[in-house]
Scaffold this motif. Structure first.
Motif, PDB file in Angstrom:
ATOM      1  N   LEU A 131       0.831  -1.202   0.000  1.00  0.00           N
ATOM      2  CA  LEU A 131       0.000   0.000   0.000  1.00  0.00           C
ATOM      3  C   LEU A 131       0.869   1.257   0.000  1.00  0.00           C
ATOM      4  CD1 LEU A 131      -3.068   0.653   0.226  1.00  0.00           C
ATOM      5  CD2 LEU A 131      -2.772   0.747   2.707  1.00  0.00           C
ATOM      6  N   LEU A 132       0.525   2.217  -0.851  1.00  0.00           N
ATOM      7  CA  LEU A 132       1.098   3.557  -0.827  1.00  0.00           C
ATOM      8  C   LEU A 132      -0.071   4.482  -0.509  1.00  0.00           C
ATOM      9  CD1 LEU A 132       3.623   5.463  -1.656  1.00  0.00           C
ATOM     10  CD2 LEU A 132       2.359   5.767  -3.790  1.00  0.00           C
ATOM     11  N   HIS A 133       0.018   5.206   0.618  1.00  0.00           N
ATOM     12  CA  HIS A 133      -1.169   5.974   1.021  1.00  0.00           C
ATOM     13  C   HIS A 133      -0.804   7.188   1.852  1.00  0.00           C
ATOM     14  CE1 HIS A 133      -1.340   4.706   5.340  1.00  0.00           C
ATOM     15  NE2 HIS A 133      -0.717   3.642   4.896  1.00  0.00           N
ATOM     16  N   CYS A 134      -1.745   8.110   1.932  1.00  0.00           N
ATOM     17  CA  CYS A 134      -1.591   9.249   2.830  1.00  0.00           C
ATOM     18  C   CYS A 134      -1.833   8.763   4.248  1.00  0.00           C
ATOM     19  CB  CYS A 134      -2.581  10.348   2.465  1.00  0.00           C
ATOM     20  SG  CYS A 134      -2.425  11.779   3.554  1.00  0.00           S
ATOM     21  N   HIS A 135      -0.954   9.167   5.177  1.00  0.00           N
ATOM     22  CA  HIS A 135      -1.065   8.694   6.571  1.00  0.00           C
ATOM     23  C   HIS A 135      -1.956   9.589   7.434  1.00  0.00           C
ATOM     24  CE1 HIS A 135       0.141   6.147   9.942  1.00  0.00           C
ATOM     25  NE2 HIS A 135       0.714   5.355   9.044  1.00  0.00           N
ATOM     26  N   LEU A 136      -2.652  10.532   6.805  1.00  0.00           N
ATOM     27  CA  LEU A 136      -3.762  11.190   7.498  1.00  0.00           C
ATOM     28  C   LEU A 136      -4.952  10.256   7.305  1.00  0.00           C
ATOM     29  CD1 LEU A 136      -3.296  14.823   6.064  1.00  0.00           C
ATOM     30  CD2 LEU A 136      -2.241  13.830   8.097  1.00  0.00           C
TER      31      LEU A 136
END
Length: 580
Positions: free
Chosen positions: A541-546
Motif C-alpha cells: 500500500l502507498l497511502h496518505c497517513h492522514l
C-alpha cells in the motif's frame, strides 16, 4: 623449487580455509546473537479517563499507548494478536521491511482479512538491516487512535550507535485524543460525507498535559541529569495531524529518522507528519529545573478546521535542588512553537535531512511514475438524501491518486487475490501518469474535482528501479500529505513547490546522500520525488497517513512480482491467516 611451490600452495589453501572458517564463525555468531521475541497482544475495551471523562477505549493489553517492543537488528518478532474487542482489527508494523513476509504487514483487506471479534492471528517477521525507531498501530478503521506503541530496534549485539551512547532513552509518542468514541466519529463522517470532527486534544505518551482540563496529574515527565546526553525517540502517532515538537530552551540533535541514521544536525524544532519518527539527542546543559516539552499542529491546508490545542510533557532535571513538593509546584519553563501555518520552518527542517554517507541511489530508472495526490468532492448521488451530502455545497468529500479514489475490497485481501490469481478483486491498471495533465497547484477546473472509484494496482517486476513524483494538487485545498509506502524504504531525492518540472527540477536531485525514509511529507502545493528498488515481492500500500484521507481514497497498491528462486519469492501464507 617444486617443494617450495607446494609449501606455498598448501599455506595458501590453508589460509583460504581459515578465512572460510572465520566467515562461517562470524555468520554463526550473528545467528547465535539473533533472538526470537514472543509477545501476546490482547485487543480489548479498557476504561481510560482523559479530559475529565472516562471512555471505553480500545487498547492492547489494557495499556494506552500500547506496549513498547524492544529488539535488536536481526531479531525475529512473533506477536499473537487476539481480538476481544467489538470491532475488526489488524496490526501494522510501520516501517518494517517485511522481506518476503508481506502476510505480516497488516493493512486490512490489502495483505490480510481483518481479525474478527473473538479471532486471533500471529504475526511473524524478522528485522533485517534496520536500526532506530519504528512503531506499530492498528490498520483498521480509526482504531489506531488508541491502538499503537513504539517499536525500538537497537544495533546487533556487539555493534554500537554511530553517535555517543546516550545515558537514557525515552520513547515520545505524540497522539491525538477524541472526547468520544473515534470509531463513531469516522462512521458519522462516512454517513454524512462531511469532514470528521477534529480531535479534542493531543497527547504525549497518552497524556494531554497541563494545558487541558483535568490533565495535570498525569502529565508525562522525562528525566534528565545535568551533563547527561539522552536520546528521545519521537513518533507522530496522531491520526490526522502533522505536528511541531519543541523542548523549552534545549537544542535537539537529529541522528535518525524512520529507523535510518541521518547525518547529524542541530535544530530547535521538529516537524513530523503522522507515521514519521525522529531520533534526537538532548543535552542536560541548562540550569537545573523543569522545562516544557510541547507539540501542536502544523496546519497547512488554508481554511480547513484543525485542533489548535497544545500538548505538553515535562523535562525534569533529577538533581534539581528542591523537595519533590516544591518541584511539583514550580511552573516549568514554557516554549514558543512555530505558527500553525509556518511552512518555511517545515521546509528548512525537511531540507536538513541527509544520509550519513554516500548511498547507492538507483540512477537508471525502469519505472518513471508521476502520481497526483489530493482531495476531491463527489456530487450527491441521486438516491442520497441531503443529510448524506453535507460536504461543501451539498457534496461528499473524497480523495485520490491520479484521479483514482481507492476502494478496499471486502471479501478477500488484495495479496491473496494477487498470489492465487483470483479475478474480480482488483485490476492492475493504475495509471502511471495523471489521465489528464493540468495546472496541479493552480486554479483547477471543477470538472477535475470528482475522481473515479476503483481498486487499482500498479505492477512492478522484481528488481525494477522505480522513481515516483508525488505531486500535491490544489483541488478543494492544497495540503502537506505524509505519504507512506509499506514494505519499503525509499530515498527522497528532491522536494519543491509548485508543479514539478522534469526539465528544470532534476537539477535539484540529490543522488549522493539523500535521506532514507518510509514516509515523506509532500510539501503543501508542491512535490517530492522518491526512488526505490522493487526487491520485496507482495502487495504494498502507498497511502496518505492522514487517516481521514485513507478513508476518502488517497491510496494505491504496488503489486511486486516474485523474482527468481526462494530468496526472491514471497513465503506461503501462514495457516492461521484470517478468513473473510
Amino acid at each position: 623449487m617444486g617443494a617450495l611451490y607446494n609449501m606455498f600452495a598448501d599455506s595458501r589453501s590453508s589460509f583460504f580455509l581459515f578465512g572460510l572458517v572465520l566467515l562461517f564463525a562470524s555468520a554463526m555468531s550473528t545467528l547465535a546473537h539473533a533472538k526470537t521475541h514472543h509477545h501476546e497482544f490482547i485487543v480489548q475495551a479498557t476504561p481510560v479517563k482523559r479530559l475529565c471523562k472516562t471512555h471505553n477505549s480500545i487498547t492492547v493489553n489494557g495499556q494506552y499507548p500500547g506496549p513498547t517492543l524492544e529488539v535488536n537488528n536481526g531479531d525475529t518478532l512473533v506477536v499473537k494478536v487476539t481480538n476481544k474487542a467489538r470491532y475488526n482489527v489488524t496490526i501494522h508494523w510501520h516501517g518494517i521491511r517485511q522481506m518476503r513476509t508481506a502476510w505480516a504487514d497488516g493493512p486490512e483487506f490489502v495483505t490480510q482479512c481483518p481479525i474478527r471479534p473473538g479471532g486471533s492471528y500471529t504475526y511473524r517477521f524478522t528485522i533485517q538491516g534496520q536500526e532506530g525507531t519504528l512503531w506499530w498501530h492498528a490498520h483498521s478503521s480509526w482504531l489506531r487512535a488508541t491502538v499503537y506503541g513504539a517499536l525500538i530496534i537497537r544495533p546487533k549485539e556487539g555493534d554500537s550507535y554511530p553517535f555517543p551512547k546516550p545515558k537514557r532513552e525515552t520513547p515520545i509518542l505524540l497522539g491525538e485524543w477524541w472526547d468520544t468514541n473515534p470509531i463513531d466519529v469516522v462512521r458519522e463522517a462516512t454517513r454524512t460525507g462531511a469532514a470528521p470532527n477534529v480531535s479534542d486534544a493531543y497527547t504525549i505518551n497518552g497524556q494531554p498535559g497541563d494545558l487541558y482540563n483535568c490533565s495535570s496529574k498525569g502529565t508525562y515527565v522525562v528525566p534528565i541529569d545535568s551533563g547527561e546526553t539522552n536520546l528521545l525517540r519521537v513518533i507522530n502517532a496522531a491520526l490526522n495531524q502533522p505536528l511541531f515538537f519543541k523542548v523549552a530552551n534545549h537544542k535537539l540533535r537529529v541522528v535518525g529518522a524512520d529507523a535510518s541514521y541521518t547525518k547529524p544536525f542541530t535544530t530547535s524544532v521538529l516537524m513530523l507528519g503522522p507515521g514519521q519518527t525522529t531520533d534526537v539527542l538532548i543535552n542536560g546543559d541548562q540550569p537545573l529545573g523543569r522545562y516544557y516539552i510541547a507539540a501542536r499542529a502544523y496546519a497547512s491546508a488554508p481554511n480547513a478546521p484543525f485542533d489548535n490545542t497544545t500538548t505538553t510533557a515535562i523535562l525534569e532535571y533529577k538533581s534539581a535542588p528542591c523537595a519533590a513538593k516544591n518541584c511539583a509546584a514550580s511552573k516549568p519553563v514554557m516554549t514558543s512553537l512555530p505558527a500553525f501555518n509556518d511552512t518555511a520552518t517545515v521546509t528548512a527542517f525537511s531540507n536538513s535531512f541527509r544520509s550519513p554517507n554516500k548511498v547507492e541511489v538507483p540512477t537508471e530508472i525502469d519505472e518513471n511514475l508521476f502520481f497526483t495526490i489530493g482531495l476531491g468532492l463527489n456530487k450527491c448521488p441521486r438516491n442520497f438524501r441531503a443529510r448524506r451530502c453535507q460536504g461543501p455545497n451539498g457534496t461528499r468529500f473524497t480523495a485520490s491518486m491520479n484521479n483514482v479514489s481507492f476502494v478496499l475490497p471486502s471479501n478477500i485481501s488484495i495479496l491473496q487475490a494477487y498470489q492465487q490469481g483470483i479475478p474480480g478483486v482488483f485490476t492492475a491498471d493504475f495509471p502511471a501518469n495523471p489521465p489528464l495533465k493540468f495546472d496541479y497547484t493552480g486554479n483547477v477546473s471543477r470538472s477535475l474535482w470528482q475522481p473515479a472509484p476503483g481498486t487499482k494496482g500498479y505492477k512492478l517486476k522484481y528488481g525494477s528501479r522505480v522513481q515516483v513524483v508525488l505531486q500535491d494538487t490544489s483541488i478543494f485545498t492544497p495540503e502537506n500529505h505524509p505519504i507512506h509506502l509499506h514494505g519499503y524504504d525509499f530515498y527522497i531525492i528532491a522536494e519543491g513547490f509548485g508543479n514539478f518540472n522534469p526539465k528544470t527540477d532534476t537539477a535539484k536531485f540529490n543522488l549522493v546522500d539523500p535521506p532514507l525514509r518510509n514516509t515523506v511529507s509532500v510539501p503543501v502545493n508542491g512535490w517530492a520525488v522518491i526512488r526505490f528498488v522493487a526487491d520485496n515481492p507482495g502487495a504494498w500500500l502507498l497511502h496518505c497517513h492522514l487517516d481521514v484521507h485513507i478513508n476518502w481514497g488517497l491510496a494505491m497498491v504496488f503489486l511486486v512480482d516474485n523474482g527468481v528462486g526462494e530468496l526472491q519469492t514471497i513465503e506461503p501464507p501462514p495457516a492461521d491467516l484470517p478468513l473473510c
